[in-house]
Write an enzyme that holds these catalytic residues in place. Sequence first.
Site, PDB file in Angstrom:
ATOM      1  N   LYS A  29       0.829  -1.196   0.000  1.00  0.00           N
ATOM      2  CA  LYS A  29       0.000   0.000   0.000  1.00  0.00           C
ATOM      3  C   LYS A  29       0.875   1.262   0.000  1.00  0.00           C
ATOM      4  CE  LYS A  29      -3.654  -0.173   2.427  1.00  0.00           C
ATOM      5  NZ  LYS A  29      -4.940  -0.065   3.053  1.00  0.00           N
TER       6      LYS A  29
ATOM      7  N   ARG B   8      -3.143   2.962   8.806  1.00  0.00           N
ATOM      8  CA  ARG B   8      -3.503   1.715   8.113  1.00  0.00           C
ATOM      9  C   ARG B   8      -2.303   0.791   7.971  1.00  0.00           C
ATOM     10  NH1 ARG B   8      -8.233   2.522   4.703  1.00  0.00           N
ATOM     11  NH2 ARG B   8      -8.817   4.710   4.750  1.00  0.00           N
TER      12      ARG B   8
ATOM     13  N   GLY C 172      -7.976  -7.547   5.118  1.00  0.00           N
ATOM     14  CA  GLY C 172      -8.774  -7.593   6.348  1.00  0.00           C
ATOM     15  C   GLY C 172      -8.112  -8.305   7.514  1.00  0.00           C
TER      16      GLY C 172
ATOM     17  N   MET D 224      -5.253  -7.414   9.154  1.00  0.00           N
ATOM     18  CA  MET D 224      -4.620  -6.548  10.155  1.00  0.00           C
ATOM     19  C   MET D 224      -5.509  -5.324  10.404  1.00  0.00           C
ATOM     20  SD  MET D 224      -0.651  -7.015   9.200  1.00  0.00           S
ATOM     21  CE  MET D 224      -0.850  -6.606   7.499  1.00  0.00           C
TER      22      MET D 224
ATOM     23  N   ARG E 299      -3.173  -1.050  -6.578  1.00  0.00           N
ATOM     24  CA  ARG E 299      -2.189  -2.140  -6.660  1.00  0.00           C
ATOM     25  C   ARG E 299      -2.494  -2.941  -7.914  1.00  0.00           C
ATOM     26  NH1 ARG E 299      -5.157  -5.611  -1.932  1.00  0.00           N
ATOM     27  NH2 ARG E 299      -7.038  -5.721  -3.155  1.00  0.00           N
TER      28      ARG E 299
ATOM     29  N   HIS F 146      -5.097 -34.523   7.918  1.00  0.00           N
ATOM     30  CA  HIS F 146      -5.130 -35.848   7.297  1.00  0.00           C
ATOM     31  C   HIS F 146      -6.021 -35.837   6.056  1.00  0.00           C
ATOM     32  CE1 HIS F 146      -6.866 -39.936   6.844  1.00  0.00           C
ATOM     33  NE2 HIS F 146      -5.615 -40.304   7.040  1.00  0.00           N
TER      34      HIS F 146
ATOM     35  N   SER G 139      17.648 -41.083 -12.322  1.00  0.00           N
ATOM     36  CA  SER G 139      16.372 -40.401 -12.108  1.00  0.00           C
ATOM     37  C   SER G 139      16.204 -40.216 -10.605  1.00  0.00           C
ATOM     38  CB  SER G 139      15.230 -41.230 -12.694  1.00  0.00           C
ATOM     39  OG  SER G 139      14.020 -40.567 -12.457  1.00  0.00           O
TER      40      SER G 139
ATOM     41  N   CYS H 233      11.689 -38.111 -10.970  1.00  0.00           N
ATOM     42  CA  CYS H 233      10.381 -38.737 -11.142  1.00  0.00           C
ATOM     43  C   CYS H 233       9.598 -38.804  -9.840  1.00  0.00           C
ATOM     44  CB  CYS H 233      10.520 -40.120 -11.769  1.00  0.00           C
ATOM     45  SG  CYS H 233      11.458 -41.270 -10.759  1.00  0.00           S
TER      46      CYS H 233
ATOM     47  N   TYR I 291      15.275 -33.528 -17.526  1.00  0.00           N
ATOM     48  CA  TYR I 291      13.809 -33.627 -17.609  1.00  0.00           C
ATOM     49  C   TYR I 291      13.189 -33.748 -16.222  1.00  0.00           C
ATOM     50  CZ  TYR I 291      14.256 -38.695 -16.853  1.00  0.00           C
ATOM     51  OH  TYR I 291      14.532 -39.920 -16.316  1.00  0.00           O
TER      52      TYR I 291
HETATM   53  C1  PEP Z   1      10.513 -41.778  -5.389  1.00  0.00           C
HETATM   54  O1  PEP Z   1      10.899 -42.355  -4.376  1.00  0.00           O
HETATM   55  O2  PEP Z   1      10.599 -40.544  -5.532  1.00  0.00           O
HETATM   56  C2  PEP Z   1       9.885 -42.519  -6.474  1.00  0.00           C
HETATM   57  C3  PEP Z   1       9.559 -41.927  -7.595  1.00  0.00           C
HETATM   58  O3  PEP Z   1       9.591 -43.818  -6.232  1.00  0.00           O
HETATM   59  P1  PEP Z   1       8.319 -44.286  -5.407  1.00  0.00           P
HETATM   60  O4  PEP Z   1       7.469 -43.082  -5.135  1.00  0.00           O
HETATM   61  O5  PEP Z   1       7.633 -45.290  -6.225  1.00  0.00           O
HETATM   62  O6  PEP Z   1       8.955 -44.848  -4.180  1.00  0.00           O
END
Ligand code: PEP
Length: 904
Positions: A21, A90, A99, A101, A335, A451, A788, A856, A876
Amino acid sequence: MKFVYDFHEGNKDLKDLLGGKGANLAEMTNLGLPVPPGFTITAEACKEFLKNGTQVDGLGTEIDEHLATLERDMGRRLGDANDPLLVSVRSGAKFSMPGMMETVLNVGLNDASVDGLSRQAGGNDRFAWDSYRRLIQMFGKTVCEVPGHEFEDALHEAKVAKGVKDDVQLDADDLRALVTAYKKVFVKHTGHEFPQDPREQLDLAIAAVFRSWNADRAVLYRRQERIPADLGTAVNVVAMVFGNLGSDSGTGVAFTRDPATGEQGVYGDYLSNAQGEDVVAGIRNTLSLADLERLDKKSYDELMQIMATLEGHYRDLCDIEFTIERGKLWMLQTRVGKRTAAAAFTIASQLVDEGVIDLDEALIRVSGAQLGQLMFPRFDLSGDPSPITRGVGASPGAAYGEVVFTAQRAVEVAAQGKQVILVRRETNPDDLPGMIAAQGILTSRGGKTSHAAVVARGMGKTCVCGADEMEVGQSSFTVGSHTVNEGDVVSIDGTTGRVYLGEVPVRPSEVVQYFEGDLDPAHANDPLVYAVHRIITHADEKRRLTVRTNADTGADAARARRFGAQGIGLCRTEHMFLGDRRELVERLILARTDAERDDALATLLPLQRADFLDIFREMNGLPVTVRLIDPPLHEFLPSLEELAVKVAVAHEHGQRVEHDEQMLAAVRRMHEQNPMLGLRGVRLGLVIPGLFAMQVRAIAEAAAALAAEGGKPRPEIMVPLVGAVQELETVRAEAEKIIAEVLGSSGSAGGSDSPGSSAVEILIGTMIEVPRAALTAGQIAEAAEFFSFGTNDLTQMGWGFSRDDVEGAFFWRYLELGIFGISPFESIDTDGVGRLVRIATEEGRAARPGLKLGVCGEHGGDPDSVHFFHEVGLDYVSCSPFRVPIARLEAGRAAVESEGSDHR
Ligand code: PEP
Ligand code: MG
């Protein structure tokens, strides 16, 4: 250190110091726009104040100086009895916390200056006394923690005594009496009189705004919005201007474009004869800007011109707050405005068309999270349904169904083919079957890491948590005047957290239809679809990271390919051992002889070959990383408890259950205290002869089959859970032999010259998911053609957190304490786990230049993590099909951002 900045001294880039602000008020002042004079006390001063809990050294003197300038500019002194200057105090943090603060208006009013104010307002006593009672009310609540309802009760009594309904029907004498009543309330709760010294009022109000940074609701908001806890808020002290001085005055909010859809054209609300708070509080129906044009053409024209100036200056949608005091327009705030995900894409694309920004900047102005929101089915809100309550949007999507209150009921009702929403105070692991059966989950307690939230997100299920206005009973819940019984239908929106009564129609996402290539022709020219198309196309042109997908079936692979996946980064083969193949796995595990085991494996081989062929076909021409089986085998067997009970009951009845007894013995034999650290991954492959070999053979045979069809398979075999190069070498030696045998070559996996298979090249690499593997990456790279990063396990083992248990168990406390701002399973912990990735990248590439590197784990589709992987230099990222477009977009943004920082 300088703690106070006059509006002439700041600018829009000083948000860290002056808050959003303050920085923007300074910017508007410097643009020559009509901003009431004032100054900003920095967030640094707030931090100092909160650290020491007392006034900050030197701050008082600086405020004196800036106040003197302000008084000179205005030609009035703060709280002067004859002609008072009044100020507003303000909050204004770096990130907008609407809203959350505090604000105190009309500071400087007291028993003497109230008459001076009346004179300033042309003898308007009513206005002056109304302003004074507002000050006592706001000051009492904010500065001295007087319960707000005490003031509201007194106001209500005044109206009852007079026999009127609206505040505006109280006259000057009524308000004067109300001030007396408010002062009594004040004394009752504070033990002292309402302070009459204007400067004392100012200091106390500033301190209260500082303290409001740590108010419960502000802390909660920051946690949810991931705003760092240590920024502090700046405080703006601004000369008051009044929109409630009669019909030639008023106040409003406006947007330079529609923040909901992005449509071009100004858009706003105006309330005549009112103060700013009244618009937001919605106490009277507002007018449109077109009405303002009718009421006050001069102010309207000036406002339009200012809005054009602001858009041109900020090169983006701006929102503003303004006040008209007796025909004079004042700008109170601007803003770069918040907007929906759809508006973000549409506006970015429009601004490119208007020549205001280029495509690089358009890409930076949208985010993967916004794209994700656009990909969920949405409620069709054209019928304008009103929500009965609201909670935390914990897992996006739109779901409706009959309300049930137990997991068991959810399963039963879903089995009748009905859609259900599972409503619980909070969920626990026993609710899992019900959560799976339900269309969505609604809880009255818990936040984004409860959860319910964590599990629902993992399952891609819609979830609204912590709707704390709900009273959840055994077979009904109540909220306000509504009672919702089991069997009644509700609709829940996992993005906004809104809960509606009845069935709100759901419509599929046009953006998904666009990615799927089956866009409803009605949307072919939709500006949003066009915006997504051109921005993601630009991201593809810019990004360095390739985006692959995690997919275990041909159908998933095909879908991901339509979403732009450039291969598979993780095919989890264990998923191929479930369903009716469990029985074969049981045979494998229970085998008493080599022959029995070989027989089970031989039965699995053609099934696996067909699995792989299906996937290779769908990904023809693109790399497919197949991971050899990873989880502990006992996961394929019945539970120890259930089996033990079954066998014991049978024995009690004098029955022999040979198969169950054998199975129980096997389950007992394989039972582990810490299965996640036990016999899984490569360890399994080294212990069960023939298991990995069967999979390698199936991969090679499927590849050869596709090549024979004229296709171009590009399989990559990945060994899980490697911690030492020797493990990999052992598996590799056997795999190479099998590949050579299948492809008819005597050499290594790298190609062959026999007909039919000459096109097939199979790489062998490893997951890096055990910290030791990351730390010995140089050695492991000698035996791996690619790495990977399995960041799920790497996080689990890096932190020593059980990935299946801890999020529900104690992460809420860690988030509360700020040990981390977000679960490290959701977004990569760059300092710790990220460091392991960095070390392995550097040492792996040093040992084997050109080593292919990817990720991955779940983090492959997380926007912040994608930026980190770009920066580390991976080749990748691989993520679930649905997140492929998100990763494409974020990889493009990461590339553009790093170009920007290279230029600097
Ligand atoms: C990992 O551990 O990041 C993975 C890709 O293998 P998984 O989740 O199957 O254990
Ligand atoms: Mg793993």
